[in-house]
Design a protein around this motif. Structure first.
Motif, PDB file in Angstrom:
ATOM      1  N   LEU A  29       0.824  -1.203   0.000  1.00 47.31           N
ATOM      2  CA  LEU A  29       0.000   0.000   0.000  1.00 47.31           C
ATOM      3  C   LEU A  29       0.863   1.259   0.000  1.00 47.31           C
ATOM      4  CD1 LEU A  29      -2.627  -1.169   2.643  1.00 47.31           C
ATOM      5  CD2 LEU A  29      -2.817  -1.248   0.149  1.00 47.31           C
ATOM      6  N   PRO A  30       0.361   2.339  -0.615  1.00 49.79           N
ATOM      7  CA  PRO A  30       1.126   3.589  -0.643  1.00 49.79           C
ATOM      8  C   PRO A  30       0.937   4.428   0.610  1.00 49.79           C
ATOM      9  CG  PRO A  30      -0.862   3.844  -1.932  1.00 49.79           C
ATOM     10  CD  PRO A  30      -0.838   2.405  -1.472  1.00 49.79           C
ATOM     11  N   VAL A  77       2.657  11.203  13.261  1.00 42.01           N
ATOM     12  CA  VAL A  77       2.760  10.869  11.838  1.00 42.01           C
ATOM     13  C   VAL A  77       3.794   9.757  11.667  1.00 42.01           C
ATOM     14  CG1 VAL A  77       3.331  11.754   9.548  1.00 42.01           C
ATOM     15  CG2 VAL A  77       2.085  13.200  11.184  1.00 42.01           C
ATOM     16  N   PRO A  78       3.436   8.642  11.007  1.00 43.71           N
ATOM     17  CA  PRO A  78       4.348   7.493  10.935  1.00 43.71           C
ATOM     18  C   PRO A  78       5.347   7.546   9.792  1.00 43.71           C
ATOM     19  CG  PRO A  78       2.261   6.915   9.940  1.00 43.71           C
ATOM     20  CD  PRO A  78       2.098   8.325  10.460  1.00 43.71           C
ATOM     21  N   ARG A  79       5.163   8.489   8.844  1.00 40.11           N
ATOM     22  CA  ARG A  79       6.001   8.517   7.646  1.00 40.11           C
ATOM     23  C   ARG A  79       5.879   9.885   6.993  1.00 40.11           C
ATOM     24  NH1 ARG A  79       3.617   5.229   2.781  1.00 40.11           N
ATOM     25  NH2 ARG A  79       4.764   6.864   1.694  1.00 40.11           N
ATOM     26  N   ALA A  80       6.775  10.191   6.092  1.00 41.06           N
ATOM     27  CA  ALA A  80       6.621  11.418   5.320  1.00 41.06           C
ATOM     28  C   ALA A  80       5.317  11.357   4.543  1.00 41.06           C
ATOM     29  CB  ALA A  80       7.795  11.584   4.363  1.00 41.06           C
ATOM     30  N   ALA A  83      -0.644  13.956   2.411  1.00 45.75           N
ATOM     31  CA  ALA A  83      -2.078  13.716   2.279  1.00 45.75           C
ATOM     32  C   ALA A  83      -2.528  12.791   3.397  1.00 45.75           C
ATOM     33  CB  ALA A  83      -2.399  13.101   0.921  1.00 45.75           C
ATOM     34  N   VAL A  84      -3.803  12.891   3.724  1.00 49.96           N
ATOM     35  CA  VAL A  84      -4.376  12.030   4.750  1.00 49.96           C
ATOM     36  C   VAL A  84      -5.783  11.632   4.332  1.00 49.96           C
ATOM     37  CG1 VAL A  84      -5.323  13.925   6.159  1.00 49.96           C
ATOM     38  CG2 VAL A  84      -4.745  11.747   7.250  1.00 49.96           C
ATOM     39  N   PHE A 167      -1.911   7.857   6.207  1.00 51.30           N
ATOM     40  CA  PHE A 167      -0.950   8.898   5.839  1.00 51.30           C
ATOM     41  C   PHE A 167      -0.223   8.478   4.569  1.00 51.30           C
ATOM     42  CE2 PHE A 167      -1.703   9.405  10.338  1.00 51.30           C
ATOM     43  CZ  PHE A 167      -1.804  10.785  10.487  1.00 51.30           C
ATOM     44  N   GLU A 168      -0.151   9.413   3.601  1.00 51.07           N
ATOM     45  CA  GLU A 168       0.360   9.057   2.284  1.00 51.07           C
ATOM     46  C   GLU A 168       1.190  10.197   1.695  1.00 51.07           C
ATOM     47  OE1 GLU A 168      -1.419   7.636  -2.082  1.00 51.07           O
ATOM     48  OE2 GLU A 168      -2.721   7.802  -0.320  1.00 51.07           O
TER      49      GLU A 168
END
Length: 713
Positions: A29-30, A77-80, A83-84, A167-168
């Motif tokens: 998943l992205p 936030v788990p990653r850069a 968008a959410v 989070f993407e």
């Protein structure tokens, strides 16, 4: 496929790592999902709850966070990301906003929340209640956030229950392919104000054999497209090119070669009307077509496929908030591959094959991630020939369904039952299975169902992981109540953790072979084996070896095991060790370990002579509260009195042992029956009982004619 992926589960972030030499379950998943209940909040955590019709029961992880106006939930936030997407629920008839804060600062964008697409009633479906409580809302933040940043969502104007945030990092919009025909060149309105239906039709007509380009923007279509063939429909990315319509393609046939990619189709479906084709694709795309990189939301069904769709590939899509199925291969699917998709909040089966009119053949569901189908199954195979369900991750099924169902339920005729080989391999099922109010008993995480006819296909279920099922892991049933048999089933290589009731729920006649199925944390017993109707036949479970943790059988077929209640003891005074498998570090001649649990006090086990210490072990089948041991030697006066020095050890898993009673001398005397009683601590719970003999004053070996274990003091 990487060896690990991040999925949303009740404890927040969980890394699901594939077994050696086996692909990881679920889609790549992205985005990374974070559960609201694992975040910091000024609101109220709800759940866990598995009760049909409750808000928490439809949430990911069966938990969520309720915010009244002004309250917030703050995620790390788990990653850069830039968008959410947020899964949320608001009370019926209400709407409002979620204000967004990054590191304490309110940004100039907010998430609109509404009940418009929720609270679906399907009274014509037996056992259904109002459902589909959650919805999804997405937002491009207009800025980048980094791992470790804080993002808060604050309710404004209404109560909002927040379930999970995705989070993407969304890539920049793609550019127009050379030689493509843009819908705007044919008059499409990217503002969404005008009707772009005819512009899309004209672009498709002009681009035969080529590409229709859908630039960034919002496009409104007021009727469906048909006659779509030999063309690619391509957008700038599913966050940028958005088509608003409740019926995108509706056609009964196509010559094929249709490729749909990289845009969003978002509908306005607020109810489920099965006679209406309110679907992203209804009918046929034709052979050798594909659907990829799409965001499909607020439709009745994502893809309802009939007719010729040979060799169709559906991959890398997101299908959210459908009032019915996510994807249904409704007969005649040949060589179809549905893989690496993410599906959330379906109102019926998330993925289904239904062999109506003609069999689905040589088709597969592979590496998909499915979350929160709130009515019916995560994956359902209704008939078909040579079907595969591989490496999928299914979580949080709700009412009337299992994580995976392999079924001969036909619904309508003509129907093609299961045939050939049905492969169910490498799937992970988390909190799946549900109470079926029509049956008044539960459905297992993985169900094989001879609903309308016997299951005669070869069904191979391999390398399955079942975690936290509220009820059973594997169910074998004839759901129509006719008692049709389920046969030719093999279950191998399964890991079952924390089932609410049992590992195997056998409710119809038939047979299955189990091997290397390892279970821990059973709520009631290992096996429920009570075929219905009574007297219709038996269900034979063949032990193929390597099984552990689930040998006990539910004692009373007149009652259903309830989650966590344990197995009612038919005789609290029975000897728990009698007849159970016994082993030893050594045996002398014919005096083997099983002699000590055969119920005959005149036969006995004798260890290897002159080789102290020696150990004798019995497997009770499942952890038991053992309070008392009675150790016996043959009662004959030919056996002189003696003292054996014995240490009592116990294990709950058969590998790690701890001392229950330290080394003690026990006197055996024919004058008093040649028995010794050992009292165990009141906290003792063990599956495997081991007696280690370090000395014997009467003979240079350990000796027992019977070892009896009791749950009473």
């Amino acid at each position: 496929m990487p060896v690990a992926m991040v999925v949303a589960l009740s404890a927040g972030l969980l890394t699901a790592t594939a077994p050696a030499a086996h692909a990881a379950s679920g889609a790549t998943l992205p985005f990374t999902s974070v559960e609201a209940e694992s975040a910091t909040t000024t609101g109220t955590r709800i759940g866990p709850d598995y009760t049909q019709g409750t808000l928490a029961s439809e949430a990911s992880g069966r938990q969520a966070v309720r915010l009244t106006s002004g309250q917030r939930v703050e995620f790390t936030v788990p990653r850069a990301a830039n968008a959410v997407n947020v899964s949320y629920s608001v009370p019926d008839g209400q709407s409002g906003t979620l204000d967004v804060y990054v590191n304490g600062q309110k940004i100039d964008k907010s998430l609109a929340v509404t009940s418009k697409y929720s609270y679906i009633d399907t009274g014509w479906i037996p056992g259904a209640k109002t459902h589909h409580f959650f919805d999804n809302a997405r937002l491009l933040l207009g800025r980048n956030v980094q791992a470790g940043d804080k993002m808060a969502l604050q309710s404004t104007g209404t109560q909002v229950t927040v379930d999970v945030a995705d989070f993407e990092q969304v890539d920049a919009a793609a550019g127009q392919p050379a030689g493509s025909v843009s819908v705007t060149s044919k008059g499409a309105d990217p503002s969404g104000s005008g009707d772009s239906t005819q512009a899309f039709r004209d672009a498709i007509s002009a681009a035969q054999g080529g590409v229709v380009w859908i630039p960034p923007g919002d496009y409104r279509l007021t009727s469906s497209l048909s006659g779509v063939q030999n063309v690619t429909l391509q957008g700038a990315g599913s966050w940028y090119s958005v088509v608003h319509t409740s019926r995108f393609i509706d056609q009964s046939s196509s010559s094929g070669g249709v490729h749909i990619k990289d845009f969003a189709v978002i509908g306005e479906v607020t109810e489920r009307v099965d006679s209406d084709p309110d679907n992203f694709v209804n009918g046929s795309l034709g052979p050798n077509s594909s659907v990829s990189g799409m965001w499909i939301q607020h439709m009745k069904v994502g893809l309802w496929l009939m007719g010729d769709n040979d060799n169709l590939v559906v991959e890398n899509n997101r299908i959210l908030d459908t009032t019915a199925d996510g994807i249904n291969l409704n007969g005649n699917a040949r060589g179809v591959r549905v893989r690496n998709n993410f599906l959330r909040n379906q109102g019926d089966d998330s993925l289904a094959m239904w062999s109506l009119y003609s069999a689905d053949t040589d088709s597969s569901f592979e590496n998909n991630t499915i979350s929160q189908p709130n009515l019916a199954n995560g994956i359902a195979i209704y008939g078909g020939t040579d079907i595969a369900v591989r490496n999928n991750l299914v979580a949080d099924t709700n009412a009337l369904g299992s994580g995976i169902a392999i079924s001969n339920q036909k619904f309508l005729d003509p129907f093609s039952p299961l045939a050939g080989t049905i492969t169910v391999d490498g799937n992970t099922l988390v909190r799946t299975g549900a109470m079926n109010p029509n049956w008044n008993h539960p459905m297992g995480a993985l169900r094989v169902d001879s609903y309308d006819s016997a299951v005669n296909a070869t069904v191979n279920i391999t390398d399955t992981t079942v975690t936290d099922s509220p009820y059973s892991a594997f169910e074998f049933v004839s759901g129509g109540g006719h008692g049709y048999p389920v046969g030719n089933v093999t279950v191998s290589g399964a890991t079952v953790k924390n089932t609410g009731t049992v590992v195997v729920q056998a409710e119809t006649q038939g047979a299955a072979t189990f091997s290397n199925v390892q279970a821990t944390g059973l709520g009631a017993a290992g096996i429920y084996n009570c075929p219905y109707p009574s007297g219709s036949g038996t269900f034979a479970l063949t032990d193929g070896g390597g099984n552990s943790g689930w040998s006990s059988t539910w004692a009373d077929c007149s009652t259903w095991p309830q989650p966590g209640q344990g197995n009612p003891d038919p005789d609290p005074n029975r000897n728990l060790a009698q007849g159970r498998p016994a082993t030893a570090t050594g045996s002398q001649d014919v005096y083997t370990p099983g002699k000590a649990v055969d119920g005959d006090a005149n036969s006995y086990w004798e260890s290897t002579n002159n080789a102290f210490p020696q150990s004798w072990t019995v497997d009770l089948g499942s952890p038991q509260a053992v309070r008392r041991l009675v150790l016996k030697l043959p009662p004959s006066t030919a056996w002189g009195a003696r003292t054996q020095t014995i240490t009592v050890l116990g294990s709950t898993d058969g590998s790690t042992y701890s001392t229950v009673v330290g080394s003690t001398g026990y006197r055996f005397d024919p004058a008093t029956g040649n028995t010794a009683t050992v009292s165990l601590p009141s906290t003792t719970s063990l599956r495997c009982l081991r007696l280690t003999v370090s000395a014997n004053t009467g003979w240079p070996a350990g000796q027992f004619s019977e070892v009896e274990a009791y749950s009473t003091p």
